[in-house]
Design a protein around this motif. Structure first.
Motif, PDB file in Angstrom:
ATOM      1  N   UNK A 105       1.013  -0.996  -0.530  1.00 27.25           N
ATOM      2  CA  UNK A 105      -0.171   0.100  -0.289  1.00 27.25           C
ATOM      3  C   UNK A 105       0.698   1.014   0.455  1.00 27.25           C
ATOM      4  N   UNK A 106       0.525   2.000  -1.214  1.00 25.87           N
ATOM      5  CA  UNK A 106       1.219   3.459  -1.335  1.00 25.87           C
ATOM      6  C   UNK A 106       0.919   4.503   0.284  1.00 25.87           C
ATOM      7  N   UNK A 107       3.014   4.352   0.639  1.00 25.30           N
ATOM      8  CA  UNK A 107       2.937   4.729   1.929  1.00 25.30           C
ATOM      9  C   UNK A 107       2.906   6.270   1.999  1.00 25.30           C
ATOM     10  N   UNK A 108       1.699   6.803   2.389  1.00 21.35           N
ATOM     11  CA  UNK A 108       1.338   8.277   2.062  1.00 21.35           C
ATOM     12  C   UNK A 108       2.448   9.129   2.853  1.00 21.35           C
ATOM     13  N   UNK A 109       2.379   8.100   4.249  1.00 17.43           N
ATOM     14  CA  UNK A 109       2.715   9.316   5.979  1.00 17.43           C
ATOM     15  C   UNK A 109       4.362   9.825   5.295  1.00 17.43           C
ATOM     16  N   UNK A 110       5.715   9.261   4.795  1.00 17.42           N
ATOM     17  CA  UNK A 110       6.634   9.021   3.574  1.00 17.42           C
ATOM     18  C   UNK A 110       6.697  10.844   3.624  1.00 17.42           C
ATOM     19  N   UNK A 111       5.758  11.358   3.358  1.00 16.74           N
ATOM     20  CA  UNK A 111       5.507  12.326   2.358  1.00 16.74           C
ATOM     21  C   UNK A 111       4.608  13.863   2.748  1.00 16.74           C
ATOM     22  N   UNK A 112       3.910  13.305   4.195  1.00 15.39           N
ATOM     23  CA  UNK A 112       2.851  13.950   4.499  1.00 15.39           C
ATOM     24  C   UNK A 112       3.341  14.471   6.178  1.00 15.39           C
ATOM     25  N   UNK A 113       4.283  15.645   5.990  1.00 12.86           N
ATOM     26  CA  UNK A 113       4.556  15.751   7.488  1.00 12.86           C
ATOM     27  C   UNK A 113       3.825  16.421   8.689  1.00 12.86           C
ATOM     28  N   UNK A 114       3.183  15.377   9.354  1.00  6.14           N
ATOM     29  CA  UNK A 114       2.179  15.533  10.558  1.00  6.14           C
ATOM     30  C   UNK A 114       2.301  16.747  11.212  1.00  6.14           C
TER      31      UNK A 114
END
Length: 496
Positions: A105-114
């Motif tokens: 599954x695409x790991x979007x969290x790798x590109x979206x800083x909390x």
């Protein structure tokens, strides 16, 4: 787009009229900008969010503990032309013990800083909205169709689920961890189906029908209430205009969806065991609701034995039959009350999704749906024995409201686009007669909803003694593109 209810033959002049409507729409440049404006759909991203995306894409930072899974020959299976590819699949056989499913599954969290600008914007949007003339994406396309998408021959960060199932496709072992992967092919449903029919399917998906059928059987046994009529949708006519179409769901799509559902059920189990998570929930139908559906089935001449639960009865229906078509519409009352349940200190009281027949969590479409990013983080942390990140805990209370609002908006967008296309298509045909099937009727039987198969239109209708499932002749009385309104009146039952 919205689910339509069946396909039957219409009047002999319908095809020519639809072609003429498509030509007219092309000539005057019809689009769905009025829908976008009326609903206030976002047009652009804040400059700060775009700047943040450009920086993370240019200098991605991946955790060194990621598993290198680039040797797995994963493939994506999506509609033709799709670029926001969330999932990549590989199914192997485990000898005589069952199957091993690799699901990246695409790991979007790798590109979206909390807590950053992009995080704030995607939390405002909630999910990707789909319109016939272009999407309103959750994430900027530089991310959703580029750096985070599981495009072929590209090394990508992913959340890799490895699920071992037994010979009946029931899960016996689940592993989830961060990885880097490389899809080897971008496939589409029709192409995969054709290759399966020819016996030359890609090895990654050759076992998909086998596992998919087993999972479908389990769904019926779980009591899953699955409604799968054909989809009414608006599509390009290839000449700058639009036309209505009825698209039956391919069996392969259902099989592919079973892999996503399996993963979501495994995710829900992880969350419930840990006491932290967010579930997609649909309450079980009340006994009186089921009794009402049984009454409708009797009225339509459909045999429903006392031993059959709704899942078993509905799974046996042919949705192309008029009476079965009407019952599928009536059966939507079984799945009311859908929502999201977030919890942070022990399992909640409400956990089941009646449509699936189990607890379920969204984790497989993070490029297109906000909640999946948070669900993945919870599962990764719990499985690794780590604390769930603080930014996930902080967001949990707001997720049900955010997702509920975006779901309502998505439904409204879909309904308005179809209503607009229906009005455009029929604008010059007021007074014409069509064959139709009654889908719903009021308690008095003097008004309701009908389905006209050619062109595929669902609209309100007036007339005496409307009966669900009945075939009737109807006259078009209104088709107003400004108000997006179409209406019919019943002339007489059709013969035979």
């Amino acid at each position: 787009m919205a689910a339509a209810r069946a396909a039957h033959s219409g009047t002999g002049t319908a095809a020519a009229s639809v072609d003429a409507a498509s030509s007219r729409s092309a000539e005057i440049g019809l689009d769905f900008s009025a829908v976008r404006a009326e609903l206030g759909l976002p047009v652009e991203y804040p400059a700060a969010a775009l700047s943040e995306v450009e920086q993370t894409v240019a200098q991605p930072v991946f955790d060194a503990t990621r598993v290198d899974a680039t040797d797995l020959p994963l493939v994506t299976v999506d509609p033709p032309g799709a670029k926001d590819l969330d999932q990549a699949l590989l199914i192997d056989r485990r000898g005589s013990r069952g199957y091993r499913i690799h699901y990246a599954i695409a790991d979007v969290a790798a590109f979206v800083p909390p807590g950053g600008a992009l995080d704030a914007e995607v939390r405002r949007r909630g999910q990707t909205l789909y319109l016939p003339d272009g999407n309103v994406p959750l994430h900027p396309t530089l991310l959703s169709e580029g750096a985070a998408s599981l495009l072929p021959d590209q090394i990508r960060p992913a959340v890799l689920w490895t699920i071992d199932v037994d010979r009946d496709a029931a899960p016996v072992r689940v592993d989830v961890r961060r990885a880097v992967v490389r899809s080897v092919a971008r496939l589409d449903y029709e192409g995969v189906q054709q290759s399966l029919n020819a016996g030359i399917a890609h090895p990654a998906v050759a076992l998909l029908p086998e596992v998919g059928r087993l999972r479908r059987e389990q769904a019926v046994h779980r009591g899953a209430i699955e409604l799968e009529p054909p989809e009414q949708q608006v599509e390009s006519d290839g000449a700058g205009g639009w036309r209505l179409a009825l698209r039956p769901r391919l069996r392969l799509e259902a099989f592919n969806a079973e892999i996503s559902l399996l993963t979501g059920m495994c995710a829900a189990d992880i969350m419930l065991e840990s006491g932290v998570g967010v579930l997609r929930t649909v309450p079980e139908p009340e006994p009186e609701t089921i009794a009402g559906l049984r009454h409708s089935a009797v009225g339509l001449g459909l045999e429903w034995s006392e031993q059959q639960v709704p899942a078993e009865f509905l799974s046996d229906l042919d949705p192309t039959r008029p009476e079965a078509l009407a019952l599928h519409v009536a059966a939507t009352r079984l799945l009311r009350g859908a929502g999201y349940t977030a919890f942070d200190k022990g399992a909640p009281d409400k956990t089941r999704h009646a449509g699936i027949g189990a607890a379920y969590a969204h984790v497989t479409a993070p490029l297109r749906r906000l909640v999946d990013r948070y669900g993945a983080e919870i599962c990764l942390a719990v499985h690794a024995g780590r604390d769930v990140p603080d930014w996930v805990h902080a967001a949990l209370p707001q997720l049900p409201s955010a997702m509920g609002g975006s779901d309502r908006m998505a439904g409204q967008v879909e309904r308005m686009c179809i209503a607009q296309a229906q009005a455009w298509t029929l604008a010059d045909r007021v007074g014409e007669e069509f064959t139709a099937t009654v889908l719903r009727s009021s308690g008095e039987g003097d008004s309701g909803e009908v389905f006209v198969p050619d062109p595929p239109v669902i609209a309100r209708c007036t007339g005496d003694h409307l009966v669900e499932g009945q075939r009737v002749w109807v006259r078009l009385t209104e088709a107003d593109p400004v108000r997006r309104d179409v209406a019919f009146e019943v002339m007489a039952p059709t013969p035979g």
